[in-house]
Design an enzyme around this catalytic site. Structure first.
Site, PDB file in Angstrom:
ATOM      1  CG  PHE A 149      -4.012  56.379  38.475  1.00 22.42           C
ATOM      2  CD1 PHE A 149      -4.383  55.842  37.246  1.00 22.42           C
ATOM      3  CD2 PHE A 149      -3.139  55.627  39.257  1.00 22.42           C
ATOM      4  CE1 PHE A 149      -3.892  54.611  36.815  1.00 22.42           C
ATOM      5  CE2 PHE A 149      -2.647  54.408  38.838  1.00 22.42           C
ATOM      6  CZ  PHE A 149      -3.026  53.900  37.615  1.00 22.42           C
ATOM      7  CE  LYS A 173      -4.723  64.165  47.112  1.00 22.55           C
ATOM      8  NZ  LYS A 173      -4.131  63.775  45.812  1.00 22.55           N
ATOM      9  CD  GLU A 176      -1.046  63.617  43.164  1.00 21.48           C
ATOM     10  OE1 GLU A 176      -1.921  62.733  43.221  1.00 21.48           O
ATOM     11  OE2 GLU A 176       0.049  63.496  43.717  1.00 21.48           O
ATOM     12  NE  ARG A 177       0.291  59.513  38.892  1.00 22.63           N
ATOM     13  CZ  ARG A 177       1.218  60.278  39.499  1.00 22.63           C
ATOM     14  NH1 ARG A 177       1.417  61.511  39.120  1.00 22.63           N
ATOM     15  NH2 ARG A 177       1.965  59.800  40.467  1.00 22.63           N
ATOM     16  CB  SER A 226      -0.160  52.188  46.593  1.00 19.08           C
ATOM     17  OG  SER A 226       0.286  53.378  47.190  1.00 19.08           O
ATOM     18  CB  CYS A 281      -7.703  47.511  43.276  1.00 21.42           C
ATOM     19  SG  CYS A 281      -9.486  47.567  43.422  1.00 21.42           S
ATOM     20  CD  GLU A 384      -1.475  46.768  43.183  1.00 17.74           C
ATOM     21  OE1 GLU A 384      -0.939  47.654  43.876  1.00 17.74           O
ATOM     22  OE2 GLU A 384      -2.709  46.692  43.041  1.00 17.74           O
TER      23      GLU A 384
HETATM   24  P1  NAD Z   1      -1.328  56.080  45.279  1.00 16.58           P
HETATM   25  O1  NAD Z   1      -1.229  55.423  46.591  1.00 16.58           O
HETATM   26  O2  NAD Z   1      -0.068  56.476  44.600  1.00 16.58           O
HETATM   27  O3  NAD Z   1      -2.212  57.416  45.375  1.00 16.58           O
HETATM   28  C1  NAD Z   1      -3.478  57.422  45.987  1.00 16.58           C
HETATM   29  C2  NAD Z   1      -3.736  58.794  46.595  1.00 16.58           C
HETATM   30  O4  NAD Z   1      -2.757  59.024  47.606  1.00 16.58           O
HETATM   31  C3  NAD Z   1      -3.630  59.931  45.598  1.00 16.58           C
HETATM   32  O5  NAD Z   1      -4.657  60.856  45.867  1.00 16.58           O
HETATM   33  C4  NAD Z   1      -2.267  60.520  45.884  1.00 16.58           C
HETATM   34  O6  NAD Z   1      -2.212  61.911  45.645  1.00 16.58           O
HETATM   35  C5  NAD Z   1      -2.047  60.244  47.355  1.00 16.58           C
HETATM   36  N1  NAD Z   1      -0.632  60.037  47.678  1.00 16.58           N
HETATM   37  C6  NAD Z   1       0.315  59.449  46.887  1.00 16.58           C
HETATM   38  N2  NAD Z   1       1.501  59.447  47.523  1.00 16.58           N
HETATM   39  C7  NAD Z   1       1.313  60.031  48.728  1.00 16.58           C
HETATM   40  C8  NAD Z   1       2.176  60.296  49.843  1.00 16.58           C
HETATM   41  N3  NAD Z   1       3.453  59.970  49.843  1.00 16.58           N
HETATM   42  N4  NAD Z   1       1.627  60.884  50.929  1.00 16.58           N
HETATM   43  C9  NAD Z   1       0.327  61.213  50.965  1.00 16.58           C
HETATM   44  N5  NAD Z   1      -0.518  60.994  49.922  1.00 16.58           N
HETATM   45  C10 NAD Z   1      -0.043  60.397  48.826  1.00 16.58           C
HETATM   46  O7  NAD Z   1      -2.189  55.093  44.339  1.00 16.58           O
HETATM   47  P2  NAD Z   1      -2.500  55.233  42.793  1.00 16.58           P
HETATM   48  O8  NAD Z   1      -1.263  54.912  42.026  1.00 16.58           O
HETATM   49  O9  NAD Z   1      -3.209  56.497  42.499  1.00 16.58           O
HETATM   50  O10 NAD Z   1      -3.566  54.054  42.613  1.00 16.58           O
HETATM   51  C11 NAD Z   1      -3.219  52.725  42.384  1.00 16.58           C
HETATM   52  C12 NAD Z   1      -3.255  51.900  43.656  1.00 16.58           C
HETATM   53  O11 NAD Z   1      -4.549  51.976  44.249  1.00 16.58           O
HETATM   54  C13 NAD Z   1      -3.015  50.421  43.423  1.00 16.58           C
HETATM   55  O12 NAD Z   1      -2.186  49.925  44.441  1.00 16.58           O
HETATM   56  C14 NAD Z   1      -4.393  49.813  43.504  1.00 16.58           C
HETATM   57  O13 NAD Z   1      -4.426  48.456  43.861  1.00 16.58           O
HETATM   58  C15 NAD Z   1      -5.008  50.659  44.560  1.00 16.58           C
HETATM   59  N6  NAD Z   1      -6.466  50.610  44.512  1.00 16.58           N
HETATM   60  C16 NAD Z   1      -7.101  49.942  45.519  1.00 16.58           C
HETATM   61  C17 NAD Z   1      -8.479  49.835  45.511  1.00 16.58           C
HETATM   62  C18 NAD Z   1      -9.199  49.117  46.614  1.00 16.58           C
HETATM   63  O14 NAD Z   1     -10.396  49.312  46.766  1.00 16.58           O
HETATM   64  N7  NAD Z   1      -8.525  48.306  47.403  1.00 16.58           N
HETATM   65  C19 NAD Z   1      -9.208  50.433  44.481  1.00 16.58           C
HETATM   66  C20 NAD Z   1      -8.521  51.112  43.481  1.00 16.58           C
HETATM   67  C21 NAD Z   1      -7.150  51.204  43.522  1.00 16.58           C
END
Ligand code: NAD
Length: 499
Positions: A149, A173, A176-177, A226, A281, A384
């Protein structure tokens, strides 16, 4: 209420699964749309469209594919205000920060205009008698991107632009947010001349992610989000035989040496710790001053700066430093972690818990918090937080500060503030973190370098954007050819060598 669907085969379509998620305006706390969540059957329909479109696109010369990127960049600039507004409305970040989100994606699109050069193969003339050898980069086929998101424009573009310019079809994909900007990007890509079916945006939750992971016709997956989900996607995607790269969470440390320019260090910590409400991140969440005198000087300057941060909705214009966090759950989790810091003995120098945004009491606002005397055992250090909370972790020496950073399980970004070149060079060379800043708090590499962390911040061996993206989104084929064909050596049963 508005319903948001998918973008399939060149047009927006409604969802058919009957399942929906609410999309909020984080500043007001109101639901502003219903997002359709795709079923496995809807995902499969998108893949079939992509499969039909990809062979022609993969055979199109790279210069033509690059021209689509050129027009896309122009359209992004023309639509900047509209994109930023839609992004801020669903994410909550300020308009200048939303424009930065678009621009850091646009820069990768610009880099992709160099595809004809970047896709050139290698050639060895006369590798043997009448034998030439050459390698070429060919598209992987249909690939997918699953994005978070916090950068709803930049990260989808980090994936879709290199994937498409390399000749693949791409299934996105998004989170959703904040799904509106990814759909707008797909429309702009189509306006730029991308043929239908090559960029499919499928909105959804775990059901569509699992459908991507298990779909036999999806050959590659790029994920950002994450760490627990990154690990899950990497494991399941790899075991299904796909090429997968997953980028996860972070806990970024900034070491402040006694000889640092303290005003510069404070400016850096304010921007990198609290910008975008800490939802980056590459945010700095742990400040590590070396020596108590450095720590005291830092705290003295930080406290008034943190207390005077301006928080508000994106509609308040340039007067706002950061906006709300993305969901009510995130707001509650962050406040809970601040409580835990107090309970576990950290010094709460600035308390953001009681902050309330006048006129926006139902919004997901969180005040800025600053902790001193944080230790590595505390939850505020281990987790985090992904919120506007900075922890000061005092260390006695440079070696202690390096040891702390090295032993953290995450390795996305880190920084050191010092005037000493030897220390800076030693730090850059020894630290086990993927992206390092020297007097730069958020060392996000530019589009023509690569972005990626180490340890629990990344899974897979190639980074995002830069030359690595062209490696990830292509397969190498090496051809050995013999001309003239009349050359005869007789049959040989040993492996060919150059002896
Ligand atoms: P998230 O992991 O909750 O969601 C990321 C994606 O995964 C979304 O599209 C979501 O729909 C999907 N998802 C969520 N739960 C799932 C599940 N149980 N099974 C399958 N798919 C699922 O992350 P977020 O809250 O959207 O983003 C924040 C996180 O992203 C933080 O941890 C941040 O550090 C990380 N981030 C990392 C980078 C990097 O390059 N390392 C860059 C940006 C964000």
């Amino acid at each position: 209420m508005q319903d948001i669907g998918h973008f399939i085969n060149g047009k927006r379509v409604a969802g058919t699964s009957g399942r929906f998620a609410d999309v909020y305006n984080p500043a007001t706390g109101e639901i502003q749309a219903r997002l359709a969540l795709a079923s496995a059957a809807e995902l499969d329909a998108a893949v079939q469209g992509a499969l039909a479109a990809q062979p022609m696109w993969g055979a199109t010369n790279p210069q033509r594919r690059a021209r689509v990127m050129m027009r896309f960049v122009a359209l992004l600039n023309e639509n900047m205000d509209r994109l930023a507004e839609a992004l801020s409305r669903e994410h909550g970040k300020t308009i200048p920060d939303a424009k930065g989100d678009v621009i850091r994606g646009l820069e990768v699109a610009e880099f992709c205009i160099g595809a004809p050069h970047l896709l050139k193969g290698e050639f060895t003339d006369a590798a043997g008698p009448g034998i030439d050898m050459y390698s070429m980069r060919q598209p992987v086929g249909v690939v997918a991107g699953i994005t978070p998101f916090n950068f709803p424009a930049m990260i989808p573009m980090w994936k879709m632009c290199p994937a498409l310019v390399c000749g693949n079809a791409f299934i996105l994909k998004p989170s959703e947010r904040d799904p509106s900007v990814p759909l707008m990007l797909a429309e702009l890509m189509q306006e730029a001349g991308l043929p239908d079916g090559l960029l499919q945006v499928v909105n959804g939750d775990r059901e569509s992610v699992d459908a991507i992971l298990d779909h036999p016709e999806i050959s590659g997956i790029g994920f950002v989000g994450s760490t627990p989900i990154a690990q899950y996607i990497y494991g399941r995607g790899c075991s299904n035989g796909k090429r997968v790269q997953c980028f996860g969470g972070a806990k970024n440390h900034m070491i402040v040496m006694p000889d640092a320019d303290m005003d510069q260090a404070v400016d850096a910590l304010i921007g990198a710790g609290y910008g975008a409400a800490g939802e980056r991140c590459m945010a700095i969440s742990a400040a590590v001053p070396v020596g108590d005198a450095t720590a005291d000087a830092l705290m003295e300057k930080l406290i008034p700066r943190v207390e005077s941060l301006k928080i508000g909705p994106y509609t308040a214009g340039n007067d706002v430093d950061f906006g709300p966090v993305v969901t009510r759950a995130a707001q509650q989790r962050i406040n809970g972690l601040v409580n835990s810091g107090v309970e576990q003995g950290a010094t709460l120098a600035v308390d953001g818990r009681k902050f309330s945004m006048q006129g926006y009491e139902n919004g997901f606002f969180v005040g800025a918090s600053l902790f001193d005397n944080v230790t590595p055992e505390m939850d505020i250090y281990k987790e985090e937080i992904f919120g506007p909370v900075l922890s000061v972790v005092r260390r006695k020496s440079y070696e202690d500060a390096v040891k702390l950073t090295m032993s953290n399980p995450y390795g996305n970004g880190t920084a050191i503030f010092t005037r000493d070149g030897d220390t800076a060079r030693d730090f850059a060379s020894r630290i086990n973190v993927g992206m390092v800043g020297i007097n730069v708090p958020i060392p996000v590499p530019l589009a023509y370098h690569t972005f990626g962390g180490w340890k629990l911040s990344a899974f897979g061996d190639l980074n995002q954007h830069g030359p690595d993206a062209f490696r990830f989104y292509t397969k190498t084929k090496t051809v050995t050819s013999r001309w003239p064909s009349g050359t005869k050596e007789g049959a040989s049963f040993a492996i060919p060598t150059m002896e």
